[in-house]
Design a protein around this motif. Sequence first.
Motif, PDB file in Angstrom:
ATOM      1  N   ALA A 203       0.831  -1.263  -0.111  1.00  9.22           N
ATOM      2  CA  ALA A 203       0.037   0.210  -0.010  1.00  9.22           C
ATOM      3  C   ALA A 203       0.965   1.247  -0.170  1.00  9.22           C
ATOM      4  O   ALA A 203       0.521   2.152  -0.669  1.00  9.22           O
ATOM      5  CB  ALA A 203      -1.098  -0.059   1.161  1.00  9.22           C
ATOM      6  N   THR A 204       2.060   1.373   0.922  1.00  7.09           N
ATOM      7  CA  THR A 204       3.016   2.533   0.958  1.00  7.09           C
ATOM      8  C   THR A 204       3.570   2.673  -0.701  1.00  7.09           C
ATOM      9  O   THR A 204       3.748   3.416  -1.148  1.00  7.09           O
ATOM     10  CB  THR A 204       3.888   2.233   1.956  1.00  7.09           C
ATOM     11  N   ALA A 205       3.863   1.398  -1.195  1.00  9.08           N
ATOM     12  CA  ALA A 205       4.484   1.398  -2.337  1.00  9.08           C
ATOM     13  C   ALA A 205       3.785   2.221  -3.603  1.00  9.08           C
ATOM     14  O   ALA A 205       4.219   2.648  -4.444  1.00  9.08           O
ATOM     15  CB  ALA A 205       4.888   0.082  -2.753  1.00  9.08           C
ATOM     16  N   ILE A 206       2.352   1.856  -3.645  1.00 10.30           N
ATOM     17  CA  ILE A 206       1.535   2.450  -4.607  1.00 10.30           C
ATOM     18  C   ILE A 206       0.852   4.095  -4.109  1.00 10.30           C
ATOM     19  O   ILE A 206       0.058   4.655  -4.954  1.00 10.30           O
ATOM     20  CB  ILE A 206       0.536   1.542  -4.857  1.00 10.30           C
ATOM     21  N   GLY A 207       1.564   4.492  -3.055  1.00 15.74           N
ATOM     22  CA  GLY A 207       1.290   5.861  -2.671  1.00 15.74           C
ATOM     23  C   GLY A 207       0.207   6.137  -1.686  1.00 15.74           C
ATOM     24  O   GLY A 207      -0.192   7.273  -1.638  1.00 15.74           O
ATOM     25  N   VAL A 208      -0.028   5.173  -0.835  1.00 17.23           N
ATOM     26  CA  VAL A 208      -1.016   5.264   0.027  1.00 17.23           C
ATOM     27  C   VAL A 208      -0.308   5.859   1.242  1.00 17.23           C
ATOM     28  O   VAL A 208       0.818   5.091   1.554  1.00 17.23           O
ATOM     29  CB  VAL A 208      -1.781   3.947   0.481  1.00 17.23           C
ATOM     30  N   SER A 209      -0.945   6.830   1.913  1.00 18.18           N
ATOM     31  CA  SER A 209      -0.527   7.532   3.058  1.00 18.18           C
ATOM     32  C   SER A 209      -0.703   6.571   4.369  1.00 18.18           C
ATOM     33  O   SER A 209      -1.943   6.681   4.839  1.00 18.18           O
ATOM     34  CB  SER A 209      -0.609   8.764   3.037  1.00 18.18           C
ATOM     35  N   THR A 210       0.070   5.826   4.734  1.00 10.06           N
ATOM     36  CA  THR A 210      -0.430   5.026   6.065  1.00 10.06           C
ATOM     37  C   THR A 210      -0.812   5.875   7.082  1.00 10.06           C
ATOM     38  O   THR A 210      -1.402   5.417   7.996  1.00 10.06           O
ATOM     39  CB  THR A 210       0.708   3.771   6.200  1.00 10.06           C
ATOM     40  N   ASP A 211       0.046   6.899   7.432  1.00  7.77           N
ATOM     41  CA  ASP A 211      -0.102   7.723   8.535  1.00  7.77           C
ATOM     42  C   ASP A 211      -1.778   8.108   8.645  1.00  7.77           C
ATOM     43  O   ASP A 211      -2.179   8.188   9.408  1.00  7.77           O
ATOM     44  CB  ASP A 211       0.888   8.934   8.640  1.00  7.77           C
ATOM     45  N   ARG A 212      -2.091   8.618   7.416  1.00 10.16           N
ATOM     46  CA  ARG A 212      -3.420   9.192   7.215  1.00 10.16           C
ATOM     47  C   ARG A 212      -4.337   7.986   7.659  1.00 10.16           C
ATOM     48  O   ARG A 212      -5.444   8.108   8.288  1.00 10.16           O
ATOM     49  CB  ARG A 212      -3.644   9.891   5.912  1.00 10.16           C
ATOM     50  N   VAL A 213      -4.138   7.032   6.961  1.00  8.46           N
ATOM     51  CA  VAL A 213      -4.895   5.683   7.077  1.00  8.46           C
ATOM     52  C   VAL A 213      -4.916   5.317   8.479  1.00  8.46           C
ATOM     53  O   VAL A 213      -6.169   5.120   9.197  1.00  8.46           O
ATOM     54  CB  VAL A 213      -4.578   4.505   6.202  1.00  8.46           C
ATOM     55  N   PHE A 214      -3.867   5.304   9.179  1.00  3.96           N
ATOM     56  CA  PHE A 214      -3.842   4.733  10.805  1.00  3.96           C
ATOM     57  C   PHE A 214      -4.627   5.845  11.433  1.00  3.96           C
ATOM     58  O   PHE A 214      -5.352   5.537  12.443  1.00  3.96           O
ATOM     59  CB  PHE A 214      -2.627   4.756  11.142  1.00  3.96           C
ATOM     60  N   THR A 215      -4.353   7.221  11.176  1.00  6.37           N
ATOM     61  CA  THR A 215      -5.064   8.416  11.976  1.00  6.37           C
ATOM     62  C   THR A 215      -6.914   8.029  11.690  1.00  6.37           C
ATOM     63  O   THR A 215      -7.629   8.192  12.861  1.00  6.37           O
ATOM     64  CB  THR A 215      -4.627   9.510  11.459  1.00  6.37           C
ATOM     65  N   LEU A 216      -7.173   7.957  10.529  1.00  5.47           N
ATOM     66  CA  LEU A 216      -8.424   7.573  10.280  1.00  5.47           C
ATOM     67  C   LEU A 216      -9.000   6.512  11.013  1.00  5.47           C
ATOM     68  O   LEU A 216     -10.239   6.621  11.572  1.00  5.47           O
ATOM     69  CB  LEU A 216      -8.716   7.405   8.665  1.00  5.47           C
TER      70      LEU A 216
END
Length: 314
Positions: A203-216
Amino acid sequence: MAVTPTAALVQTLNGIQFGFILFMIASGLTVILGILDVLNLAHGELFSLGAYTAIGVFGFIIGIIGPPGGGVVGTAVFILAVLAAVLVTAAILLPVGTLFEAVFLRQIYDRDQVYQLVLTFALLLVLLDVKKFIWGDSSIRTDAVYSAINAIPTSSLVGLNYPTYNVFVILVGSAVVVGLFWFFERTKTGRIIRATAIDREMATAIGVSTDRVFTLVFALGAFLAGFAGAMAVPPTSATLEMGTNPLVLSFVVIVIGGLGSLRGAFVGALLVGVIRSWMITLYPPGEIAAPFAIMALILLVKPEGLFGTWGETA
């Protein structure tokens, strides 16, 4: 002990009502565990914070408009006041969840889980003191108002008189279940969250911001816990210790359903809710032990729980 069909239906409905409340709590816990891999010990205090916030807003509204009384109008006023309290609770719990994740949890994702347990337990103690500072040690009740609106009218279900607010909780709980499954199955954000849960590195490799996902995700979990508290408190009272029992039962639910499984949390919550309700009638001393007995039995037969992992079932 003989149980009449009417009494059996009442106990089952009570169990379903409690099951939906429990699902709202457990779904937040299982989402946080499934995505962030964090066992949040402060989740029960978020539930109680939602209850205290809602009961404060509810009391403020009732203080302005006056006691709703009985009848259809009084019931409608009561429910509208509860909905207003729920909306305010959501507006408060979402930022609280966001703050907790961004300031505290984000710093320890790569550390041993012991750090997570210690941190979330510390947050539990902080929230407990916050409640004590704002609302004091005494319990806060609205049961007098609740009793008034549930005296007349009641909902007529196949000839059965059943409290209107209980039916309202079941309907709202059903809407939450449908909404959560729709969110994770049909929306782009939900699919991104599921993809992050299945393979964080990809997910990180395709441009997903894991920080935003985790916060959400953490904000969503906090909201669900607070929402459950707001819906559960009108028939009971808000107390400092009220977050402990839901937290423990939520752990039981997610173990029964399967760690990280939203579908499992739903089935497990209804199962625990109905069994607990029946035990209150058939054998009250077994009320506490029954959910744990069911959990132990399921783990013996299917150690991974009733359903699969988060990525397969969310």
